[in-house]
Design a protein around this motif. Structure first.
Motif, mmCIF file in Angstrom:
data_model
loop_
_atom_site.group_PDB
_atom_site.id
_atom_site.type_symbol
_atom_site.label_atom_id
_atom_site.label_comp_id
_atom_site.label_asym_id
_atom_site.label_seq_id
_atom_site.Cartn_x
_atom_site.Cartn_y
_atom_site.Cartn_z
ATOM 1 N N GLN A 166 15.467 57.423 -0.726
ATOM 2 C CA GLN A 166 14.051 57.638 -1.025
ATOM 3 C C GLN A 166 13.834 58.335 -2.360
ATOM 4 O OE1 GLN A 166 12.302 59.632 2.260
ATOM 5 N NE2 GLN A 166 12.367 57.793 3.540
ATOM 6 N N PHE A 167 12.680 58.062 -2.942
ATOM 7 C CA PHE A 167 12.261 58.732 -4.173
ATOM 8 C C PHE A 167 11.712 60.125 -3.851
ATOM 9 C CE2 PHE A 167 11.864 56.349 -8.243
ATOM 10 C CZ PHE A 167 12.708 55.311 -7.904
ATOM 11 N N SER A 168 11.979 61.085 -4.747
ATOM 12 C CA SER A 168 11.315 62.389 -4.668
ATOM 13 C C SER A 168 10.185 62.400 -5.686
ATOM 14 C CB SER A 168 12.269 63.523 -5.043
ATOM 15 O OG SER A 168 13.482 63.401 -4.362
ATOM 16 N N PHE A 169 9.109 63.105 -5.349
ATOM 17 C CA PHE A 169 7.952 63.178 -6.243
ATOM 18 C C PHE A 169 7.765 64.615 -6.716
ATOM 19 C CE2 PHE A 169 6.418 59.789 -3.121
ATOM 20 C CZ PHE A 169 7.035 58.780 -3.842
ATOM 21 N N PHE A 170 7.732 64.794 -8.034
ATOM 22 C CA PHE A 170 7.486 66.118 -8.615
ATOM 23 C C PHE A 170 6.198 66.045 -9.424
ATOM 24 C CE2 PHE A 170 12.078 65.514 -8.259
ATOM 25 C CZ PHE A 170 12.451 66.633 -7.541
ATOM 26 N N ASP A 171 5.350 67.076 -9.309
ATOM 27 C CA ASP A 171 4.099 67.018 -10.079
ATOM 28 C C ASP A 171 3.646 68.387 -10.568
ATOM 29 O OD1 ASP A 171 3.147 68.246 -7.791
ATOM 30 O OD2 ASP A 171 2.191 66.432 -7.004
ATOM 31 N N SER A 172 4.508 69.386 -10.501
ATOM 32 C CA SER A 172 4.045 70.734 -10.844
ATOM 33 C C SER A 172 4.984 71.471 -11.789
ATOM 34 C CB SER A 172 3.853 71.562 -9.568
ATOM 35 O OG SER A 172 2.964 70.884 -8.702
ATOM 36 N N PHE A 173 5.759 70.740 -12.572
ATOM 37 C CA PHE A 173 6.614 71.436 -13.534
ATOM 38 C C PHE A 173 5.771 72.021 -14.659
ATOM 39 C CE2 PHE A 173 10.096 68.294 -12.233
ATOM 40 C CZ PHE A 173 10.683 69.204 -11.379
ATOM 41 N N ASP A 174 6.220 73.168 -15.174
ATOM 42 C CA ASP A 174 5.543 73.841 -16.278
ATOM 43 C C ASP A 174 5.523 72.932 -17.515
ATOM 44 O OD1 ASP A 174 4.575 75.633 -18.112
ATOM 45 O OD2 ASP A 174 6.150 77.140 -17.834
ATOM 46 N N PRO A 175 4.357 72.744 -18.141
ATOM 47 C CA PRO A 175 4.305 71.876 -19.328
ATOM 48 C C PRO A 175 4.962 72.483 -20.569
ATOM 49 C CG PRO A 175 2.136 72.799 -18.891
ATOM 50 C CD PRO A 175 3.018 73.196 -17.731
ATOM 51 N N TYR A 176 5.245 73.792 -20.561
ATOM 52 C CA TYR A 176 6.008 74.367 -21.681
ATOM 53 C C TYR A 176 7.483 74.095 -21.445
ATOM 54 C CZ TYR A 176 1.848 76.960 -23.104
ATOM 55 O OH TYR A 176 0.595 77.306 -23.525
ATOM 56 N N VAL A 177 8.106 73.400 -22.390
ATOM 57 C CA VAL A 177 9.519 73.046 -22.225
ATOM 58 C C VAL A 177 10.267 73.371 -23.514
ATOM 59 C CG1 VAL A 177 8.994 71.189 -20.563
ATOM 60 C CG2 VAL A 177 9.176 70.658 -23.000
ATOM 61 N N SER A 178 11.567 73.424 -23.416
ATOM 62 C CA SER A 178 12.367 73.709 -24.618
ATOM 63 C C SER A 178 12.485 72.445 -25.465
ATOM 64 C CB SER A 178 13.757 74.196 -24.211
ATOM 65 O OG SER A 178 14.448 73.137 -23.593
ATOM 66 N N ILE A 179 12.770 72.618 -26.742
ATOM 67 C CA ILE A 179 12.966 71.432 -27.571
ATOM 68 C C ILE A 179 14.254 70.703 -27.164
ATOM 69 C CG2 ILE A 179 11.596 72.149 -29.567
ATOM 70 C CD1 ILE A 179 14.126 72.965 -30.963
ATOM 71 N N LYS A 180 15.152 71.427 -26.519
ATOM 72 C CA LYS A 180 16.351 70.779 -25.971
ATOM 73 C C LYS A 180 15.934 69.745 -24.907
ATOM 74 C CE LYS A 180 20.787 72.201 -23.867
ATOM 75 N NZ LYS A 180 20.798 71.414 -22.653
ATOM 76 N N ASP A 181 15.056 70.163 -24.004
ATOM 77 C CA ASP A 181 14.632 69.242 -22.933
ATOM 78 C C ASP A 181 13.736 68.124 -23.466
ATOM 79 O OD1 ASP A 181 16.009 70.717 -21.096
ATOM 80 O OD2 ASP A 181 14.275 71.912 -20.489
ATOM 81 N N ASN A 182 12.845 68.498 -24.394
ATOM 82 C CA ASN A 182 11.870 67.496 -24.848
ATOM 83 C C ASN A 182 12.456 66.508 -25.861
ATOM 84 O OD1 ASN A 182 8.715 67.123 -24.555
ATOM 85 N ND2 ASN A 182 9.213 66.656 -26.699
ATOM 86 N N PHE A 183 13.442 66.992 -26.670
ATOM 87 C CA PHE A 183 13.973 66.141 -27.748
ATOM 88 C C PHE A 183 15.499 65.977 -27.707
ATOM 89 C CE2 PHE A 183 10.124 68.147 -29.846
ATOM 90 C CZ PHE A 183 9.343 67.008 -29.844
ATOM 91 N N ASP A 184 16.226 67.108 -27.833
ATOM 92 C CA ASP A 184 17.686 67.012 -28.063
ATOM 93 C C ASP A 184 18.394 66.208 -26.975
ATOM 94 O OD1 ASP A 184 17.009 68.789 -30.040
ATOM 95 O OD2 ASP A 184 17.986 70.531 -29.138
ATOM 96 N N ASP A 185 18.173 66.614 -25.722
ATOM 97 C CA ASP A 185 18.904 65.967 -24.629
ATOM 98 C C ASP A 185 18.465 64.526 -24.404
ATOM 99 O OD1 ASP A 185 20.377 68.199 -24.326
ATOM 100 O OD2 ASP A 185 19.480 68.864 -22.441
ATOM 101 N N LEU A 186 17.359 64.142 -25.046
ATOM 102 C CA LEU A 186 16.911 62.742 -24.955
ATOM 103 C C LEU A 186 17.349 61.953 -26.182
ATOM 104 C CD1 LEU A 186 13.404 63.509 -23.467
ATOM 105 C CD2 LEU A 186 15.177 62.159 -22.334
ATOM 106 N N LEU A 187 18.234 62.572 -26.980
ATOM 107 C CA LEU A 187 18.846 61.891 -28.132
ATOM 108 C C LEU A 187 17.826 61.540 -29.215
ATOM 109 C CD1 LEU A 187 21.109 59.399 -26.103
ATOM 110 C CD2 LEU A 187 21.539 61.807 -26.616
ATOM 111 N N ILE A 188 16.733 62.312 -29.262
ATOM 112 C CA ILE A 188 15.723 62.090 -30.294
ATOM 113 C C ILE A 188 16.223 62.762 -31.579
ATOM 114 C CG2 ILE A 188 13.336 62.582 -30.971
ATOM 115 C CD1 ILE A 188 12.649 62.360 -27.937
ATOM 116 N N PRO A 189 16.399 61.991 -32.661
ATOM 117 C CA PRO A 189 17.034 62.525 -33.863
ATOM 118 C C PRO A 189 16.283 63.721 -34.463
ATOM 119 C CG PRO A 189 16.664 60.138 -34.064
ATOM 120 C CD PRO A 189 16.025 60.577 -32.788
ATOM 121 N N GLU A 190 17.036 64.569 -35.141
ATOM 122 C CA GLU A 190 16.489 65.770 -35.780
ATOM 123 C C GLU A 190 15.269 65.478 -36.651
ATOM 124 O OE1 GLU A 190 17.167 69.012 -35.772
ATOM 125 O OE2 GLU A 190 18.751 68.807 -34.254
ATOM 126 N N ASP A 191 15.300 64.323 -37.335
ATOM 127 C CA ASP A 191 14.233 64.046 -38.304
ATOM 128 C C ASP A 191 13.163 63.101 -37.738
ATOM 129 O OD1 ASP A 191 15.733 61.790 -38.111
ATOM 130 O OD2 ASP A 191 16.111 61.545 -40.265
#
Ligand code: PHE
Length: 365
Positions: free
Chosen positions: A44-69
């Protein structure tokens, strides 16, 4: 660093508000995943809907392989609280952490923030649903005849076409085209034909192998999986016929009364109530191409005039052959959703915008 008009949206959580159209669509999407991945014998799928919208740049960019530039990292595009913390620009920001915790089938719904242009379909805060399905390393039979990536691709596409039919009806036409995201490979977009028009509804792809490897307990056996992301406002505007994205934030009962007693299965056609007249104002300035970024004017306008600004549109963009500067003329449309505007108050707002533009590296005309 984050302006008040944005800060006041943090915590509003429209997607959790009972009887709000964004909540209805969210429930419809969760309902689809709950039923499909139960009846077919999948986990089964789990549903999440209440995570804090403030996140680290690691979570938002680095770990998603989004290039530095990558442009999306720029402070012209993203709201930074500090050099390391941003308001998430997409719900993909939660992918890595959940995968690392061993979650493999989940949806994440949340508010996302982007400095963007201003018109009827763009707003600096909107809501996304992220979906992830990650099969374990030994999920698939490893017979040579079985092309595993192809099988997973077909599984992704049939799941999402099923979602489109669940939302928009069985007769809707779907079309796939190639797309690009740094965190999926390959990537696609899904369009649906609605009232004769092809509309993009989501982006998706096979999760990049590097991400699965980084998140796997045993990095030598990363497994294979897919992910998608969609915007709830966009779907709600298409499905319910909501003409302006600002309406989702309105507290006008003429808006909310049309949704509050509905269920996700009800057919709803939004009936527009009378619009108040617009007020148009132009602003022109010379700018050198580098130092001036278009989002700056959109952001200033939103900060000064809030939801009274309906559209900011570039109407002239002429580069002078001699001095190489570009003239920018924008038409700002002011309109309230719930009252008539006075000329006086709009002149005041327009003057405030001019004062703020004067501080930019531009020459006001
Ligand atoms: N995060 C992407 C966006 O905001 C959407 C996406 C999610 C694409 C997951 C692929 C996979 O545009």
């Amino acid at each position: 660093m984050i302006p008040d008009n944005i800060l006041e949206k943090v915590g509003r959580n429209l997607h959790l508000q009972q009887g709000h159209p964004l909540n209805l669509i969210k429930q419809k999407i969760e309902g689809y995943f709950a039923s499909v991945f139960d009846s077919d014998g999948f986990d089964q799928f789990s549903f999440f809907d209440s995570f804090d919208p403030y996140v680290s740049i690691k979570d938002n960019f680095d770990d998603l392989l989004i290039p530095e530039d990558h442009v999306s990292r720029s402070s012209n595009d993203t709201y930074y609280r500090s050099p390391d913390i941003v308001l998430r620009t997409h719900t993909s920001a939660h992918q890595n952490l959940l995968l690392k915790k061993g979650k493999r089938y989940f949806l994440v719904t949340g508010d996302v923030y982007r400095k963007d242009t201003i018109d009827a379909t763009h707003y600096p805060v909107f809501h996304q649903v992220e979906g992830v399905w990650a099969g374990s390393a030994d999920f698939w039979p490893t017979t040579p005849e079985c092309d595993i990536p192809k099988t997973v691709e077909e599984f992704l596409q049939s799941t999402l076409e099923g979602l489109a039919h669940h939302l928009f009806g069985k007769d809707i036409e779907c079309r796939w085209s190639d797309d690009y995201f740094p965190f999926t490979d390959p990537s696609w977009e899904l369009e649906i034909k609605f009232n004769g028009e092809w509309l993009e509804v989501l982006g998706c792809g096979l999760i990049h192998k590097q991400i699965l490897t980084n998140c796997a307990k045993d990095p030598s056996r990363p497994g294979i999986g897919w992910a998608f992301g969609l915007g709830l406002e966009r779907l709600a505007m298409i499905l319910y016929g909501i003409p302006d994205i600002r309406l989702f934030w309105s507290e006008d009962p003429r808006f909310h009364d049309q949704f509050k007693d509905k269920t996700p299965d009800d057919k709803i056609s939004f009936v527009s109530y009378s619009k108040y007249p617009p007020v148009y104002k132009d602003i022109s300035f010379w700018a050198h191409p580098g130092p001036y970024h278009e989002n700056t004017l959109h952001q200033i306008t939103r900060e000064v005039a809030g939801d009274l600004v309906e559209e900011v549109k570039l109407t002239d963009n002429f580069t002078h052959p001699k001095h190489g500067k570009t003239n920018h003329t924008y038409r700002i449309t002011y309109r309230s959703m719930d009252r008539s505007l006075t000329n006086e108050e709009i002149n005041q707002l327009q003057n405030e915008i001019r004062t703020r533009v004067e501080q930019l590296p531009v020459e006001l005309r």
